[in-house]
Motif scaffolding. Structure first.
Motif, short mmCIF file in Angstrom:
data_model
loop_
_atom_site.label_atom_id
_atom_site.label_comp_id
_atom_site.label_asym_id
_atom_site.label_seq_id
_atom_site.Cartn_x
_atom_site.Cartn_y
_atom_site.Cartn_z
N PHE A 114 14.52 -4.03 0.86
CA PHE A 114 15.63 -3.70 1.78
C PHE A 114 15.37 -2.46 2.76
O PHE A 114 16.13 -2.39 3.84
N ALA A 115 14.54 -1.71 2.40
CA ALA A 115 14.26 -0.52 3.41
C ALA A 115 12.80 0.11 3.08
O ALA A 115 11.97 -0.21 2.07
N ILE A 116 12.24 0.79 4.10
CA ILE A 116 10.94 1.23 4.11
C ILE A 116 10.77 2.85 4.74
O ILE A 116 11.65 3.15 5.71
N GLY B 133 5.18 8.19 4.56
CA GLY B 133 4.46 9.43 3.80
C GLY B 133 3.37 9.30 3.34
O GLY B 133 2.72 8.40 3.07
N ASP B 134 2.72 10.72 3.26
CA ASP B 134 1.39 10.75 2.57
C ASP B 134 1.62 11.12 1.10
O ASP B 134 1.96 12.26 0.79
N PHE B 135 1.53 10.12 0.20
CA PHE B 135 2.06 10.50 -1.17
C PHE B 135 0.97 11.00 -2.28
O PHE B 135 1.12 11.52 -3.15
N ASN B 136 -0.58 10.74 -1.78
CA ASN B 136 -1.51 11.14 -2.57
C ASN B 136 -2.14 12.14 -1.79
O ASN B 136 -3.76 12.67 -2.31
N ASN B 137 -1.77 12.84 -0.84
CA ASN B 137 -2.55 13.98 0.04
C ASN B 137 -3.81 13.80 0.24
O ASN B 137 -4.69 14.62 0.38
N ASP B 138 -4.17 12.39 0.86
CA ASP B 138 -5.58 12.12 1.34
C ASP B 138 -5.46 12.38 3.03
O ASP B 138 -6.43 12.02 3.54
N GLY B 139 -4.43 12.55 3.53
CA GLY B 139 -4.32 12.65 5.08
C GLY B 139 -4.32 11.41 5.80
O GLY B 139 -4.04 11.17 7.05
N ASN B 140 -3.80 10.39 4.99
CA ASN B 140 -3.45 8.85 5.50
C ASN B 140 -2.28 8.68 5.03
O ASN B 140 -1.60 8.91 3.92
N LEU B 141 -1.37 8.04 6.00
CA LEU B 141 -0.03 7.72 5.80
C LEU B 141 0.08 6.58 4.83
O LEU B 141 -0.74 5.37 4.93
N ASP B 142 0.88 6.45 3.79
CA ASP B 142 1.34 5.51 3.00
C ASP B 142 2.76 5.18 3.30
O ASP B 142 3.62 5.56 4.22
N LEU B 143 3.20 4.23 2.44
CA LEU B 143 4.56 3.54 2.72
C LEU B 143 5.28 3.28 1.43
O LEU B 143 4.69 3.29 0.38
N VAL B 144 6.70 3.27 1.37
CA VAL B 144 7.41 2.75 0.23
C VAL B 144 8.49 1.89 0.65
O VAL B 144 8.84 2.37 1.75
N THR B 145 8.75 1.19 -0.25
CA THR B 145 9.95 0.07 0.07
C THR B 145 10.86 0.27 -1.01
O THR B 145 10.28 0.74 -2.28
N ALA B 146 12.23 0.16 -0.93
CA ALA B 146 13.37 0.20 -1.76
C ALA B 146 13.81 -1.45 -2.16
O ALA B 146 13.86 -2.09 -1.04
N ASN B 147 13.04 -2.15 -3.34
CA ASN B 147 13.30 -3.45 -3.81
C ASN B 147 14.55 -3.44 -4.37
O ASN B 147 14.60 -3.43 -5.54
N ARG B 148 15.74 -3.84 -3.65
CA ARG B 148 17.12 -3.70 -4.40
C ARG B 148 17.21 -4.94 -5.41
O ARG B 148 17.81 -4.57 -6.50
N ASN B 149 16.76 -6.07 -5.43
CA ASN B 149 16.62 -7.11 -6.40
C ASN B 149 15.79 -6.93 -7.32
O ASN B 149 15.76 -7.88 -8.36
N ASN B 150 14.75 -5.87 -7.33
CA ASN B 150 13.75 -5.93 -8.40
C ASN B 150 13.99 -4.57 -9.13
O ASN B 150 13.04 -4.49 -9.92
N ASN B 151 14.95 -3.58 -8.64
CA ASN B 151 15.41 -2.39 -9.37
C ASN B 151 13.85 -1.47 -9.15
O ASN B 151 13.58 -0.74 -10.18
N SER B 152 13.28 -1.50 -8.14
CA SER B 152 11.78 -0.83 -8.16
C SER B 152 11.97 -0.22 -6.62
O SER B 152 12.52 -0.71 -5.61
N VAL B 153 10.72 0.57 -6.45
CA VAL B 153 10.17 1.08 -5.27
C VAL B 153 8.76 0.59 -5.33
O VAL B 153 8.07 0.54 -6.26
#
Length: 683
Positions: A349-351, A354-374
């Motif tokens: 549902f949303a995206i 940000g850089d989650f592993n501090n390697d200088g490359n951009l990462d992504l995250v999604t909010a998965n409403r019907n899967n109860n996960s990101v």
């Protein structure tokens, strides 16, 4: 009492003052003060303090003059804080003024401020005030003010037995239309029909954030800022997407011309619309082009995912994947590439990026409403991603990012439209995350954002709720804990939120849009900010090599213009400090001149200054007064730690170094490191 604005409606000579003996103090930022004055009980003495008044000192003067034994305060508030005068009253301020507070000699204190007694921080504040003053303190744990805005005039928390009514005639308060919380009452602005998503950006280059909304009638509206928290009438951009509606909006400079552009995710058109701006911020001056994004894009974010210097577009899509459109730097984009999320056929549902592993490359995250996960998608720096799913609790519908525990790693916060709450996954810095913690908000969240709303250096969280038409603010403590939610009214049915500083006062403000009302609600946060905005300049004393003088701007000008002070060579701005004590600038630093070595100085914090004053062996240090305020060592609030060294070559003289200078002095046999002196902003 030069800083007072006294209302003379209730005379100091009232014949009934000895019956109630009550002093009421208002902050001038409280709206509709006349109604509150009219509601005061007969014989009460009332004063209004302006925003530059030292509140505790002034109240001390007023209590001494009136002989009052009961005190009431009406001001904007939040848990553990009252916004009265120039410095917010909180636990740090109470501690700093403890000696004055112990001299008040009053029996009762009533605090009419929104939610000041809410949660642990609120209760601690109330009890601290009671212990210092010896008074019974009563305060509100809920909203204070108009019933129509969700408020009341009850003081639910008390430290003892109180009088039945200190201050107001309850029936006279029915006409009061204000609310005494952190934000000014919301103001609505027309957006045109059916706004469904909102973003902020300076679209006309005037230095102030403007509002852009994606709307269910196939267009975008732009509201240009006046710089004071108000906005002009909307102008519109038609997207030409065949009658279908955009679901999300984001901003970026897609053709690298220095002007902000926009992009919308068009769920039912399988496209994104890229709107190229000319810097005027006028809707009709945007040029729109649509690009294929794959099936059903529902949210959109912008970032440089292949490290070529050009902004790219990422969308979360209803068919269990993410699409990436790589930018060419001229407003055009290549065909979409897709990353499959493996979330069991459900849709994100949303995206956010940000850089989650501090390697200088951009990462992504999604909010998965019907899967109860990101889904966390680790980027390889060339536009490719590898996803991993993490539990986020039930029904995450929106996502925002920030370092909520101040460990240098990005964390993930989701709004959950089940259970009226927020989930936070703290990042480990390597692309993995802790199990979520859960926070309760007011109502069912529909959108989420993050910002520093009280300028304490810790990120806070805000959510919208279209179930009860409010914004919930959860103040962060920077240690993975948050205060209880404080709720603020907005126009009914808010479905999207954006956070930004709309008035350039360094405080985060909030904008929400309400699809059913065709409005944007603006919440302006005008409570005092602590600003490290006074530069201190460093001069080297060439008569005593290795010794330095730090002076404010006025003193620096005097040194430059005095030919007899040529031994002081200016080295530039050393750091930024405050000339006034503001929360959380907790340390006053005093300047002493070393008369044994004229032209050399020592800066000492409050404890060290007291030790110097009481030591007869240090009579060569002559106190010149309070030099500045800065963050106390170890508070974790400052932007840079400054280290103090004592000069062995010239005993009794000192050098203060910024982080970049400290390493070059360590090991120098002429200087002994004494530790962190204070934290301040670099010049």
């Amino acid at each position: 009492m030069k800083n007072l604005m006294e209302k003379t409606r209730h005379s100091l000579l009232s014949s009934t003052i000895d019956q109630r003996n009550t002093l009421v103090v208002f902050d001038e930022r409280v709206q509709d003060l006349d109604t509150l004055y009219d509601a005061l009980l007969p014989g009460v003495v009332a004063h209004t303090l302006n925003s530059q008044t030292d509140a505790i000192t002034t109240i001390s003067q007023l209590l001494a003059e009136t002989g009052a034994t009961k005190l009431a305060i009406a001001a904007h508030g939040e848990p553990g804080t009252i916004f009265l005068g120039k410095n917010p009253l909180n636990s740090q301020q109470l501690a700093a003024y403890s000696r004055l507070l112990m001299e008040w000699g009053i029996k009762e204190i009533a605090l009419y401020s929104c939610q000041v007694a809410q949660g642990n921080i609120g209760k601690q504040f109330v009890h601290q005030l009671s212990e210092l003053t010896g008074a019974v303190v009563s305060a509100s744990a809920t909203k204070t003010g108009s019933k129509e805005l969700g408020g009341n005039w009850l003081l639910e928390v008390t430290t003892g037995e109180t009088s039945e009514q200190l201050t107001f005639n309850p029936s006279s308060l029915d006409s009061y239309q204000g609310i005494l919380d952190r934000f000014d009452p919301f103001v609505t602005f027309d957006t045109g029909i059916n706004p469904i998503a909102v973003t902020l950006g300076d679209f006309n280059g005037d230095g102030f954030l403007d509002i852009a909304t994606a709307k269910n009638n196939e267009n975008v509206s732009l509201l240009l800022s006046n710089g004071d928290g108000t906005f002009n009438s909307p102008t519109f951009v038609n997207l030409s997407i065949g009658g279908t509606n955009p679901f999300a909006i984001a901003e970026g400079d897609f053709n690298n011309d220095g002007n902000l552009d926009l992009v919308t995710a068009n769920r039912n058109n399988n496209s994104v619309s890229v709107l190229i701006g000319d810097g005027s911020g006028i809707g009709s001056n945007f040029t729109t082009t649509n690009f294929n994004a794959g099936v059903n894009p529902i949210d959109v974010t912008v970032g440089d995912f292949n490290n070529d210097g050009n902004p790219d577009i990422a969308t979360a899509k209803d068919n269990e994947n993410v699409s990436i459109l790589l930018g060419n730097g001229n407003g055009t984009f290549g065909p979409p590439g897709f990353t499959f999320l493996s979330i069991g056929g459900t849709n994100p549902f949303a995206i956010a990026e940000g850089d989650f592993n501090n390697d200088g490359n951009l990462d992504l995250v999604t909010a998965n409403r019907n899967n109860n996960s990101v889904s966390v998608l680790i980027g390889d720096g060339s536009g490719g991603f590898t996803p991993t799913n993490f539990n986020a609790g039930t029904n995450p519908i929106d996502v925002t990012l920030g370092d909520f525990d101040n460990d240098g790693n990005l964390d993930i916060a989701t709004a959950k439209d089940s259970g009226a709450g927020v989930s936070i996954l703290f990042g480990n810095g390597n692309g993995t995350f802790t199990a979520p913690i859960f926070l309760i908000t007011g109502g069912t969240p529909s959108s989420i954002g993050a910002g520093d709303f009280n300028n304490d250096g810790n990120l806070d969280i805000v959510t919208t709720s279209n179930s009860n038409s409010n914004v919930s603010l959860l103040l962060g403590n920077g240690d993975r804990t948050f205060e209880s939610a404080a709720n603020f009214a907005v126009d009914s049915g808010p479905n999207s939120i954006a956070v930004g500083d709309l008035t350039n006062n360094t405080l985060s403000d909030v904008v929400t849009v309400s699809q059913g009302q065709n409005t944007a609600s603006v919440l302006i946060n005008d409570n005092p900010a602590d600003l490290l905005n006074s530069p201190f300049i460093r001069f080297q004393n060439t008569n005593q090599p290795g010794t330095y003088l730090f002076v404010n701007q006025a003193e620096a000008a005097a040194i430059r213009n005095n030919p007899s002070l040529r031994q002081f060579v200016e080295e530039g701005v050393a750091f930024q400090v405050s000339q006034q004590k503001t929360d959380p600038l907790q340390q006053g630093f005093f300047r002493f001149q070393n008369t044994s070595l004229p032209g050399t100085y020592l800066f000492a914090n409050e404890g060290e200054a007291a030790a110097i004053r009481s030591n007869p062996n240090l009579s060569n240090f002559v106190e010149e007064g309070l030099a500045f305020y800065a963050y106390g060592p170890g508070t974790g609030n400052g932007t840079a730690d400054f280290t103090r060294f004592q000069s062995l070559g010239v005993p009794g003289t000192y050098l203060f170094t910024a982080p970049g200078e400290t390493a070059s002095v360590i090991g120098n046999p002429n200087f002994v490191q004494e530790g962190i002196a204070f934290s301040a902003a670099l010049g």
